[in-house]
Design an enzyme around this catalytic site. Structure first.
Site: not given
Length: 215
Positions: A56-57
């Site tokens: 995930l960012d």
């Protein structure tokens, strides 16, 4: 696992799913020396050091799958590569789409420049990328996205592509405030047929919207 500082949504000997906070990178880098990897040994079941099965960012919160064994790593790798992992994201957008539901079918490619660094762009010659959207609450501009594919920054670029950037997106939006992108739920079917399904609410500082339990 008492030392693991983040909510654990599911755990077995092979797999765990956690609620990653916004602002924490999954992997270390030049600008993110502190990352989730620093905490993963607390999920260890023995000699295997747990690893994130996907990413995930840094500024995206929510459901993240962790392999706790070599078998778990193999299982999760197969599930994600074979399309047996279903992701649902919640976002707050800067504007609402023209329709309450729809599909964005726009291939993505990576570009890079000395001035702006790298980013993803819509490009007919890029890799296929498809994302469904559903408006959950018009008053707070809360919108659900369900990606069919898993391209880098897919939801962020697709939201901007329909002129509805994610609030706070520093690359594809105005960067005003924290980025409002949350991995709300994750369902994984393992090779043995077991299905794991979890969900988690957005961070407490998100705008008030519908009760997550009713979605």
């Amino acid at each position: 696992m008492n030392d693991f500082p983040f909510p654990i949504l599911y755990q077995s000997r092979d797999v765990a799913i956690i609620d990653k906070p916004a602002g924490l990178a999954v992997h270390p880098g030049p600008k993110t020396p502190h990352s989730l990897e620093d905490h993963l040994p607390a999920l260890s079941m023995g000699g295997f050091v747990p690893v994130a099965a996907h990413r995930l960012d840094r500024d995206t919160s929510g459901c993240l799958a962790i392999a706790r064994s070599r078998r778990g790593a193999k299982w999760l790798s197969a599930a994600f590569s074979e399309g047996r992992a279903e992701k649902v994201y919640w976002t707050v957008l800067t504007a609402l789409p023209a329709q309450p539901t729809g599909l964005i079918d726009a291939p993505l490619a990576k570009v890079s420049s000395a001035a702006k660094g790298w980013r993803m762009v819509v490009d007919a010659k890029g890799k296929p990328a498809r994302t469904h959207w559903l408006v959950l609450d018009a008053a707070t501009r809360l919108v659900e996205f369900r990606p069919e594919t898993g391209r880098t920054h897919q939801i962020r670029v697709h939201a901007a592509h329909i002129d509805c950037p994610i609030a706070g997106d520093p690359v594809y939006g105005d960067g005003a405030g924290p980025m409002r992108l949350h991995a709300h739920s994750l369902a994984i079917t393992l090779p043995d047929g077991q299905r794991i399904a979890v969900s988690c609410a957005p961070p407490a500082d998100w705008p008030a919207g519908p009760d997550p339990g009713n979605q």
